[in-house]
Design a protein around this motif. Structure first.
Motif, PDB file in Angstrom:
ATOM      1  N   UNK A 136       0.834  -1.199   0.000  1.00 37.16           N
ATOM      2  CA  UNK A 136       0.000   0.000   0.000  1.00 37.16           C
ATOM      3  C   UNK A 136       0.872   1.254   0.000  1.00 37.16           C
ATOM      4  N   UNK A 137       0.278   2.334  -0.435  1.00 31.78           N
ATOM      5  CA  UNK A 137       0.886   3.658  -0.346  1.00 31.78           C
ATOM      6  C   UNK A 137      -0.003   4.525   0.532  1.00 31.78           C
ATOM      7  N   UNK A 138       0.557   5.603   1.064  1.00 31.07           N
ATOM      8  CA  UNK A 138      -0.256   6.491   1.907  1.00 31.07           C
ATOM      9  C   UNK A 138       0.174   7.939   1.703  1.00 31.07           C
ATOM     10  N   UNK A 139      -0.727   8.830   2.034  1.00 29.26           N
ATOM     11  CA  UNK A 139      -0.415  10.259   2.052  1.00 29.26           C
ATOM     12  C   UNK A 139      -1.190  10.897   3.193  1.00 29.26           C
ATOM     13  N   UNK A 140      -0.898  12.141   3.488  1.00 25.55           N
ATOM     14  CA  UNK A 140      -1.542  12.835   4.615  1.00 25.55           C
ATOM     15  C   UNK A 140      -1.531  14.327   4.356  1.00 25.55           C
ATOM     16  N   UNK A 141      -2.266  15.059   5.177  1.00 26.60           N
ATOM     17  CA  UNK A 141      -2.301  16.520   5.089  1.00 26.60           C
ATOM     18  C   UNK A 141      -1.928  17.128   6.432  1.00 26.60           C
ATOM     19  N   UNK A 142      -0.780  16.660   6.983  1.00 24.24           N
ATOM     20  CA  UNK A 142      -0.354  17.103   8.313  1.00 24.24           C
ATOM     21  C   UNK A 142       0.416  18.416   8.277  1.00 24.24           C
ATOM     22  N   UNK A 143       0.656  18.981   7.076  1.00 23.73           N
ATOM     23  CA  UNK A 143       1.397  20.240   7.002  1.00 23.73           C
ATOM     24  C   UNK A 143       0.502  21.420   7.348  1.00 23.73           C
ATOM     25  N   UNK A 144       1.054  22.350   8.100  1.00 19.83           N
ATOM     26  CA  UNK A 144       0.377  23.607   8.416  1.00 19.83           C
ATOM     27  C   UNK A 144       1.357  24.744   8.127  1.00 19.83           C
ATOM     28  N   UNK A 145       1.324  25.236   6.889  1.00 20.80           N
ATOM     29  CA  UNK A 145       2.300  26.242   6.490  1.00 20.80           C
ATOM     30  C   UNK A 145       3.698  25.633   6.483  1.00 20.80           C
ATOM     31  N   UNK A 146       4.601  26.265   7.223  1.00 20.48           N
ATOM     32  CA  UNK A 146       5.973  25.749   7.320  1.00 20.48           C
ATOM     33  C   UNK A 146       6.129  24.726   8.433  1.00 20.48           C
ATOM     34  N   UNK A 156       6.168  -1.604   8.267  1.00 20.36           N
ATOM     35  CA  UNK A 156       5.412  -2.798   7.896  1.00 20.36           C
ATOM     36  C   UNK A 156       3.988  -2.428   7.547  1.00 20.36           C
ATOM     37  N   UNK A 157       3.050  -3.033   8.237  1.00 22.49           N
ATOM     38  CA  UNK A 157       1.627  -2.721   8.031  1.00 22.49           C
ATOM     39  C   UNK A 157       1.170  -1.567   8.931  1.00 22.49           C
ATOM     40  N   UNK A 158       2.062  -0.964   9.660  1.00 19.96           N
ATOM     41  CA  UNK A 158       1.716   0.148  10.543  1.00 19.96           C
ATOM     42  C   UNK A 158       2.171   1.471   9.944  1.00 19.96           C
ATOM     43  N   UNK A 159       1.390   2.513  10.234  1.00 17.73           N
ATOM     44  CA  UNK A 159       1.784   3.882   9.928  1.00 17.73           C
ATOM     45  C   UNK A 159       1.949   4.583  11.273  1.00 17.73           C
ATOM     46  N   UNK A 160       3.191   4.850  11.645  1.00 22.04           N
ATOM     47  CA  UNK A 160       3.467   5.425  12.964  1.00 22.04           C
ATOM     48  C   UNK A 160       3.404   6.952  12.903  1.00 22.04           C
ATOM     49  N   UNK A 161       2.820   7.519  13.965  1.00 20.72           N
ATOM     50  CA  UNK A 161       2.616   8.966  14.056  1.00 20.72           C
ATOM     51  C   UNK A 161       3.315   9.469  15.317  1.00 20.72           C
ATOM     52  N   UNK A 169      -5.554  16.004  11.283  1.00 16.33           N
ATOM     53  CA  UNK A 169      -5.321  15.777   9.860  1.00 16.33           C
ATOM     54  C   UNK A 169      -5.789  14.371   9.519  1.00 16.33           C
ATOM     55  N   UNK A 170      -5.769  14.035   8.228  1.00 15.78           N
ATOM     56  CA  UNK A 170      -6.211  12.716   7.768  1.00 15.78           C
ATOM     57  C   UNK A 170      -5.057  11.982   7.094  1.00 15.78           C
ATOM     58  N   UNK A 171      -5.053  10.675   7.281  1.00 10.92           N
ATOM     59  CA  UNK A 171      -4.117   9.795   6.586  1.00 10.92           C
ATOM     60  C   UNK A 171      -4.931   8.932   5.623  1.00 10.92           C
ATOM     61  N   UNK A 172      -4.511   8.894   4.357  1.00 12.39           N
ATOM     62  CA  UNK A 172      -5.207   8.125   3.321  1.00 12.39           C
ATOM     63  C   UNK A 172      -4.310   6.984   2.857  1.00 12.39           C
ATOM     64  N   UNK A 173      -4.880   5.793   2.738  1.00 17.83           N
ATOM     65  CA  UNK A 173      -4.127   4.598   2.340  1.00 17.83           C
ATOM     66  C   UNK A 173      -4.776   4.005   1.093  1.00 17.83           C
ATOM     67  N   UNK A 184      -8.672   4.209   1.833  1.00 14.59           N
ATOM     68  CA  UNK A 184      -8.980   4.135   3.258  1.00 14.59           C
ATOM     69  C   UNK A 184      -8.538   5.432   3.916  1.00 14.59           C
ATOM     70  N   UNK A 185      -9.248   5.836   4.963  1.00 19.57           N
ATOM     71  CA  UNK A 185      -8.920   7.112   5.598  1.00 19.57           C
ATOM     72  C   UNK A 185      -9.131   7.026   7.106  1.00 19.57           C
ATOM     73  N   UNK A 186      -8.226   7.624   7.857  1.00 18.17           N
ATOM     74  CA  UNK A 186      -8.364   7.759   9.308  1.00 18.17           C
ATOM     75  C   UNK A 186      -8.018   9.190   9.709  1.00 18.17           C
ATOM     76  N   UNK A 187      -8.715   9.673  10.737  1.00 21.37           N
ATOM     77  CA  UNK A 187      -8.429  11.002  11.269  1.00 21.37           C
ATOM     78  C   UNK A 187      -7.461  10.878  12.437  1.00 21.37           C
TER      79      UNK A 187
END
Length: 337
Positions: A136-146, A156-161, A169-173, A184-187
């Motif tokens: 899988x691939x993932x992306x997110x919108x965790x940026x706030x300006x700079x 592995x199968x985990x996305x660590x935060x 923000x949301x993470x999309x897989x 797939x999406x999680x907040x």
């Protein structure tokens, strides 16, 4: 492929030097499945010919595993030969076949749908990809300006935060192998501590115990999961000899369902001496400031007793039995009829 979802399989036929046949509808086909409990044998009568290719639909069951489909042909349809006046003895030819290996996988999920994290430099949380192909691939919108609200890494199968700043923000897989219509999406919510909620009964008998549920809440009054409490320095403060308090063990809460406990840190409060106790809890926010819960008043009472021990009555006579309770060295009577 997704188990439990129909799959359309295409067949094309080539000659010995790789030229594609424009039509092969005169061939009799046979299908084989290495594991019919995963994918039953396709029905050859439902093959659909479209010029230089044919289509058939296979129906995987809800099993997980690998299976191989084989399509083969070594003779013509009898009705075609009869129609052309060709002897059926000429029906056989050298077998042609092809195999298709499939991996059956369940539809993926991203858990949890909402991840609440305490805003602490040493804290971390994880989203888990369950099911799917594993690629899988993932992306997110965790940026706030700079600035970025969190560092996000795949393991592995985990996305660590790893939280850095308060915000959401949301993470999309996206599964890279399965044909899924949506991602797939999680907040992810990162917050500091804003309040402490304590749920506890206001009375306990001497030498008996009650349970207290303690929740640490974010800016929207949502309770942090208890696995976040390690960085919050949550401490009880009974400040009284009337009760004792300790963290609950699994045996203490074995009669409670997980849904009833919710996001609660459970404590056991035991009555020691008759009187009134005030209980509150402290926790430390990310800046180091101490936040305190609203004090809870708990009354500790002595056991209920009945007096007298024996009563002798003539037939049809009545007698009022008082229930005797000692509280703060005072005798209280509750009449029992």
């Amino acid at each position: 492929i997704l188990s439990g979802h129909e799959l359309e399989v295409e067949i094309t036929v080539f000659d010995e030097i790789g030229r594609k046949f424009d039509n092969f509808s005169s061939l009799e086909w046979k299908w084989e499945s290495s594991n019919p409990s995963y994918i039953p044998h396709p029905d050859t009568s439902e093959m659909r010919h479209h010029g230089n290719h044919a289509l058939t639909t296979v129906s995987p069951t809800n099993q997980i595993g690998s299976v191989t489909l084989k399509a083969l042909s070594n003779h013509y349809l009898d009705e075609v030969l009869l129609q052309e006046g060709i002897s059926l003895e000429s029906n056989k030819f050298q077998e042609i076949s092809s195999k298709l290996s499939l991996l059956l996988r369940r539809e993926p999920n991203l858990n949890p749908e909402r991840l609440l994290l305490f805003s602490h430099i040493d804290n971390e949380g994880a989203l888990q990809v369950v099911g799917g192909s594993g690629y899988f691939s993932f992306d997110h919108n965790a940026e706030r300006g700079n600035n970025q609200l969190a560092d996000i890494l795949r393991d592995g199968r985990k996305i660590k935060v790893y939280p850095k700043l308060e915000g959401s923000f949301h993470v999309h897989v996206r599964d890279q192998c399965l044909d899924l219509r949506t991602s797939l999406s999680s907040e992810v919510v990162i917050s500091d501590i804003y309040s402490i909620n304590v749920q506890v009964a206001d009375k306990v008998q001497v030498d008996h115990s009650i349970l207290a549920c303690v929740q640490i809440l974010d800016s929207h009054d949502s309770a942090f999961p208890t696995d976040q409490y390690g960085h919050m320095n949550l401490k009880p403060h009974p400040k009284t000899p009337h009760i004792t308090i300790r963290p609950a063990t699994s045996m203490d809460v074995s009669h409670l369902s997980p849904s009833k406990m919710g996001a609660c840190m459970m404590y056991v409060i035991k009555g020691i001496v008759v009187g009134t106790a005030n209980l509150y809890f402290n926790a430390t926010v990310s800046s180091g400031r101490i936040i305190t819960s609203v004090p809870q008043e708990i009354q500790v009472f002595s056991p209920l007793s009945l007096t007298p021990k024996e009563i002798w009555l003539v037939p049809k006579a009545t007698f009022k039995v008082p229930a005797l309770i000692l509280y703060s060295n005072k005798i209280l009577y509750i009449k029992i009829m």
